[in-house]
Write a protein that holds these residues in place. Structure first.
Motif, PDB file in Angstrom:
ATOM      1  N   ALA A   1       0.823  -1.210   0.000  1.00 32.36           N
ATOM      2  CA  ALA A   1       0.000   0.000   0.000  1.00 32.36           C
ATOM      3  C   ALA A   1       0.858   1.262   0.000  1.00 32.36           C
ATOM      4  O   ALA A   1       0.524   2.253  -0.652  1.00 32.36           O
ATOM      5  N   LYS A   2       1.972   1.250   0.726  1.00 33.97           N
ATOM      6  CA  LYS A   2       2.791   2.448   0.848  1.00 33.97           C
ATOM      7  C   LYS A   2       3.781   2.597  -0.314  1.00 33.97           C
ATOM      8  O   LYS A   2       3.907   3.671  -0.893  1.00 33.97           O
ATOM      9  N   THR A   3       4.536   1.537  -0.562  1.00 26.31           N
ATOM     10  CA  THR A   3       5.572   1.603  -1.633  1.00 26.31           C
ATOM     11  C   THR A   3       5.433   0.369  -2.526  1.00 26.31           C
ATOM     12  O   THR A   3       6.165  -0.609  -2.368  1.00 26.31           O
ATOM     13  N   PRO A   4       4.485   0.400  -3.439  1.00 29.06           N
ATOM     14  CA  PRO A   4       4.211  -0.809  -4.250  1.00 29.06           C
ATOM     15  C   PRO A   4       5.368  -1.234  -5.125  1.00 29.06           C
ATOM     16  O   PRO A   4       5.424  -2.398  -5.542  1.00 29.06           O
ATOM     17  N   ASP A   5       6.290  -0.356  -5.437  1.00 32.14           N
ATOM     18  CA  ASP A   5       7.395  -0.721  -6.334  1.00 32.14           C
ATOM     19  C   ASP A   5       8.592  -1.307  -5.607  1.00 32.14           C
ATOM     20  O   ASP A   5       9.567  -1.750  -6.235  1.00 32.14           O
ATOM     21  N   THR A   6       8.582  -1.280  -4.242  1.00 32.81           N
ATOM     22  CA  THR A   6       9.715  -1.805  -3.475  1.00 32.81           C
ATOM     23  C   THR A   6       9.574  -3.321  -3.367  1.00 32.81           C
ATOM     24  O   THR A   6       8.545  -3.825  -2.896  1.00 32.81           O
ATOM     25  N   PRO A   7      10.581  -4.090  -3.789  1.00 36.55           N
ATOM     26  CA  PRO A   7      10.485  -5.550  -3.733  1.00 36.55           C
ATOM     27  C   PRO A   7      10.459  -6.053  -2.289  1.00 36.55           C
ATOM     28  O   PRO A   7      11.144  -5.517  -1.412  1.00 36.55           O
ATOM     29  N   PHE A   8       9.630  -7.095  -2.040  1.00 34.22           N
ATOM     30  CA  PHE A   8       9.412  -7.646  -0.709  1.00 34.22           C
ATOM     31  C   PHE A   8       9.726  -9.134  -0.755  1.00 34.22           C
ATOM     32  O   PHE A   8       9.141  -9.879  -1.558  1.00 34.22           O
ATOM     33  N   ILE A   9      10.693  -9.599   0.133  1.00 36.66           N
ATOM     34  CA  ILE A   9      11.103 -11.006   0.149  1.00 36.66           C
ATOM     35  C   ILE A   9      10.925 -11.539   1.563  1.00 36.66           C
ATOM     36  O   ILE A   9      11.377 -10.926   2.545  1.00 36.66           O
ATOM     37  N   PHE A  10      10.246 -12.703   1.660  1.00 36.18           N
ATOM     38  CA  PHE A  10      10.137 -13.373   2.950  1.00 36.18           C
ATOM     39  C   PHE A  10      11.404 -14.176   3.204  1.00 36.18           C
ATOM     40  O   PHE A  10      11.863 -14.916   2.329  1.00 36.18           O
ATOM     41  N   VAL A  11      11.985 -14.019   4.422  1.00 39.09           N
ATOM     42  CA  VAL A  11      13.115 -14.832   4.867  1.00 39.09           C
ATOM     43  C   VAL A  11      12.675 -15.433   6.196  1.00 39.09           C
ATOM     44  O   VAL A  11      12.627 -14.744   7.224  1.00 39.09           O
ATOM     45  N   SER A  12      12.301 -16.713   6.150  1.00 40.80           N
ATOM     46  CA  SER A  12      11.628 -17.269   7.311  1.00 40.80           C
ATOM     47  C   SER A  12      12.005 -18.732   7.486  1.00 40.80           C
ATOM     48  O   SER A  12      12.705 -19.324   6.667  1.00 40.80           O
ATOM     49  N   GLY A  13      11.493 -19.300   8.556  1.00 42.56           N
ATOM     50  CA  GLY A  13      11.648 -20.722   8.759  1.00 42.56           C
ATOM     51  C   GLY A  13      10.690 -21.477   7.849  1.00 42.56           C
ATOM     52  O   GLY A  13      10.151 -20.916   6.890  1.00 42.56           O
TER      53      GLY A  13
END
Length: 868
Positions: A74-86
């Motif tokens: 919603a805030k920065t739609p062009d910023t890539p988002f990656i999950f780093v999780s278990g």
């Protein structure tokens, strides 16, 4: 802008964040990392930090990863988002990707993190570049539309289906339709009668993916206008055309001026071309041919023809034409008579008036007779130019144009000059022809004289050297000609010479190579000579018989005969002068010895005499039935049984006994007697087989060889048919063997003949296979049953790997076409074994049996020695 990568990480475990930072560093990513744990801190960091990439754990005590993902989108739609999780479930991972995450990395496999971050950043960069390009493209489109709107020339853009997407104001003014009226519509919707013209070039632009320039016409209230149109492809990123654009300017006035200049230039080119032609040519017909050709090719006229006046009938006969004639001149009568309607047309008026006649509009001019015939061929204007000699019209040059109004004052001035030049050339040629005729022809007989004969013989000899062929030069004197001059006078001698020349020229195989080279001496040349007896036949038969018939001279009947001397190239000389000298020497000796003819080389006389004697003996052999057939068996290699017989002609000469076939078969073919002997052989083979059958024997099929001369006869099929009918048997048991090279001479015609032969129950084999140049495509089409491998390959099959390869290939080829393979000339046991191993079907040769007379064949069949 900072060069270090700004990384925002949502992670409640600091050590995990450290591990992630270390993994990024190992991947060569220079970065600054900010860690947050709660939602408020995350939202604040989004606003203040403006991160380049967001990394987030999935499950945390105070904040979950999916919520962080939603807030980031919603805030920065062009910023890539990656999950780093278990470990997370597959369904949860898929849901995260659907909601905008670019990847998810398991903490147990952080090696994937560096490449994933780099790929995500690269995707962002590419997306930014694409958006920038789209903005620039949109700005360019706006500028383009503004530019095109105000462009003075008419402009448009269409899609691949021909629908209009854009037109400018100039286009709207010319075509009389506004943008709103044409968008989404095609020329077929708007102007059906012009659609083909307007759309055909656009299709070429799409097909060729290249620009195209053309002239298009469009009706306007003030008349038809011509537009110079430049059409070009508008391509997508892959370079493929998706749209076509076009710009046009009114070209009408300039085109008319250019057409006038072009017409005048073409007439000038015709005038120049014909003047150059006049300098070169020395023949009237060549002048006419060149003039018509130049008028059509250089002048652009649809049709040009020249007609000459018959002074007796006043009809005009076309003698040369070029262009779209297609029977046109046969449909109109051409005359210069003033008392018939046909003479009142363009041609008659031109010849009688001795000045050009111009018709600039055939459709509306009553002078043109049968105007419909002209209009049907697209002719719209005519000019007829008189051809004059000594101020008399001898003919007409007529030119047809496909446009009206083309012959104006400037063009007619050039065309009148053109007709004058042709007339001058005709007068010059007439004078030159008289001089040339006297220089190269005998005025009394009309035959070439010694000079021209020498030139022509030189050309023949040059050709013979290249082709490695023989040439005969024959010089002939009329016996006791001086007595005719002395007793009946020179006039009678001249009449006799003309008559002899006519008969000599009529009977000589090559009339262009006959000449009178001295008072009563005639000369002739035979090119592409095969054997010397050909000359003897000519002198003995048609020429001698014709000259023996009496000549009527001044009320007297005179019989004459010739004495001849013959020289052969290259044996008796390799140049013209030597051949003539030796032919004259042979003629002098023949006259001294009282011989009808003599060859320069003494051995040639003996050889010709021997050949003629042999020929006469063969004629008697045919009359007295001295020919007989011997039969050589064919053996099935698999079973050892007799599968067929080949009939071979033998000549039983009462004086010398059996004559070898090689000595008399070529002469039979050369003299044409092979036609009679060949028919006899077919009939005899059928009768012999019928006789064996009548005795209760079981004879195999009998093959007869076909001579090239026989197969070339148009009635060959009917000859074979009659031979079978005469035998009284429905099934003749007959096979024919035809050499490979003979079949390939006229393959299509031979296929028709052989198909008809097969329909009679006759089987056909290709003889001497492997020595010709058969096309495999034709072998498959031929109506044949078998291939006979030439004996030359069989002789060396056991000693030559090349021959064995050829034989093996032929056998494989034949079997693939369901054809039987016969090996001829098998003489050794080793050859037989090899052929059997190669799966050859049948053999024939002296290993099993030589050719035997009919009685011996019958005896072996009766004894059971040969199992069939």
């Amino acid at each position: 802008m900072e060069s270090r990568l700004k990384v925002l990480i949502v992670e409640d475990v600091a050590t995990d964040a450290g591990l992630i930072a270390r993994e990024l560093k190992k991947a060569g990513i220079d970065h600054h990392m900010t860690r947050v744990e709660t939602e408020p801190d995350f939202l604040r960091a989004l606003e203040t930090l403006a991160p380049d990439i967001i990394l987030s754990d999935f499950s945390m005590p105070h904040f979950d990863g999916l919520t962080a993902l939603d807030r980031a989108r919603a805030k920065t739609p062009d910023t890539p988002f990656i999950f780093v999780s278990g470990t997370i479930g597959e369904e949860v991972a898929i849901e995260s990707l659907k909601r905008g995450a670019v990847d998810y990395i398991l903490k147990t496999n952080l090696k994937r993190l560096g490449p994933a971050v780099k790929r995500a950043l690269q995707d962002v960069e590419e997306r930014r570049a694409r958006l920038s390009a789209e903005r620039q493209l949109n700005e360019a489109r706006i500028r383009f539309e503004l530019f095109m709107r105000y462009l003075p020339g008419a402009a448009f853009i269409k899609d691949a289906q021909g629908r209009y997407e854009f037109v400018n104001w100039s286009w709207e003014e010319i075509r009389g339709k506004k943008l709103a009226e044409v968008l989404g519509r095609t020329d077929g919707n708007l102007w059906p009668e012009l659609a083909m013209q307007l759309e055909s070039n656009e299709q070429l632009v799409f097909d060729r993916n290249d620009a195209l320039r053309s002239i298009e016409t469009f009706p306007r209230p003030d008349g038809v206008h011509h537009y110079l149109v430049h059409k070009f492809p508008i391509r997508d990123r892959s370079g493929q055309p998706v749209l076509v654009g076009g710009i046009s300017i009114d070209y009408t006035d300039r085109l008319r001026a250019e057409e006038k200049v072009a017409r005048l230039s073409r007439i000038q080119a015709v005038l120049s071309g014909i003047n150059s032609l006049i300098v070169r040519v020395r023949d009237r017909q060549e002048l006419f041919n060149g003039a018509c050709r130049i008028a059509v090719e250089a002048g652009g006229f649809a049709l040009a023809w020249i007609g000459l006046l018959d002074k007796q009938t006043l009809d005009v006969k076309p003698v040369m034409w070029m262009g779209n004639e297609d029977g046109f001149l046969k449909e109109i009568r051409l005359s210069a008579r003033d008392d018939i309607p046909e003479g009142q047309g363009v041609t008659g008026r031109t010849i009688r008036g001795k000045k050009p006649v111009i018709i600039n509009d055939i459709a509306n001019d009553p002078i043109v007779k049968r105007a419909k015939v002209s209009l049907e061929r697209g002719f719209k204007a005519i000019v007829a130019l008189p051809l004059l000699m000594s101020d008399e019209a001898i003919g007409v040059l007529t030119l047809y144009a496909t446009e009206t109004g083309v012959f104006d004052q400037e063009e007619m001035k050039l065309l009148a000059e053109l007709a004058g030049d042709i007339s001058f050339a005709l007068e010059y040629i007439e004078k030159t022809e008289k001089l040339d005729y006297l220089a190269y022809y005998d005025a009394l007989t009309g035959l070439p004289n010694r000079n021209l004969f020498h030139d022509r013989l030189t050309h023949v000899v040059l050709g013979a050297k290249q082709n490695r062929s023989k040439v005969a030069v024959v010089l002939s004197d009329i016996k006791r000609f001086h007595l005719i001059n002395e007793t009946l006078g020179r006039h009678a001698g001249d009449v006799l010479l003309r008559e002899v020349a006519q008969r000599f020229n009529r009977l000589w195989p090559e009339p262009d190579h006959v000449a009178r080279i001295a008072a009563d001496c005639f000369a002739g040349v035979l090119s592409n000579l095969k054997e010397a007896p050909e000359v003897a036949h000519l002198l003995e038969e048609p020429l001698a018989k014709s000259l023996s018939l009496p000549f009527a001279v001044d009320g007297n009947e005179i019989g004459v005969s010739l004495t001849a001397g013959i020289a052969i190239f290259p044996t008796d000389g390799e140049d013209t002068d030597t051949l003539l000298k030796n032919a004259e020497a042979a003629l002098k000796k023949a006259k001294a010895d009282g011989e009808k003819y003599l060859f320069y080389h003494p051995k040639m006389n003996a050889a010709v005499t021997e050949t003629l004697l042999l020929e006469n003996k063969m004629r008697r052999a045919i009359e007295q039935e001295q020919f007989t057939l011997h039969y050589q068996p064919k053996v099935d290699l698999a079973t050892g049984r007799i599968s067929g017989l080949e009939a071979l002609i033998r000549w039983n000469d009462p004086e010398t006994g059996l004559v070898p076939p090689g000595k008399f078969i070529p002469l039979l073919e050369e003299t044409g007697m092979i036609l009679d002997v060949g028919v006899w052989a077919i009939r005899k083979a059928i009768l012999d087989r019928r006789e064996w059958t009548a005795k209760g024997l079981r004879p195999p099929r009998v093959a007869v060889n076909v001579s090239p001369i026989q197969l070339r006869q148009k009635d060959f099929v009917s000859i074979v048919k009659h031979a079978i009918e005469d035998s009284g048997q429905e099934s003749s048991g007959l096979d024919l063997e035809i050499t490979e090279s003979l079949i390939m001479e006229n393959i299509e015609e031979n296929i028709v003949k052989l198909t008809a032969i097969r329909a009679m129950g006759i089987e056909i084999a290709i003889d001497d296979f492997g020595t010709g140049y058969s096309s495999l495509s034709y072998i498959a089409k031929l109506p044949i049953n078998a291939l006979k491998i030439d004996r030359a390959f069989i002789m060396s099959v056991a000693s030559s790997s090349g021959s064995m390869s050829i034989v093996s290939t032929i056998i494989s080829l034949a079997h693939s076409l369901n054809l039987e393979v016969i090996a001829e000339g098998v003489e050794t046991e080793e050859q037989r074994k090899l052929l059997k191993l190669l799966k050859c079907d049948t053999m024939q040769g002296y290993l099993f049996s030589k050719p035997l007379p009919v009685a011996e064949i019958g005896a072996k069949l009766k004894s059971g020695e040969w199992a069939v």
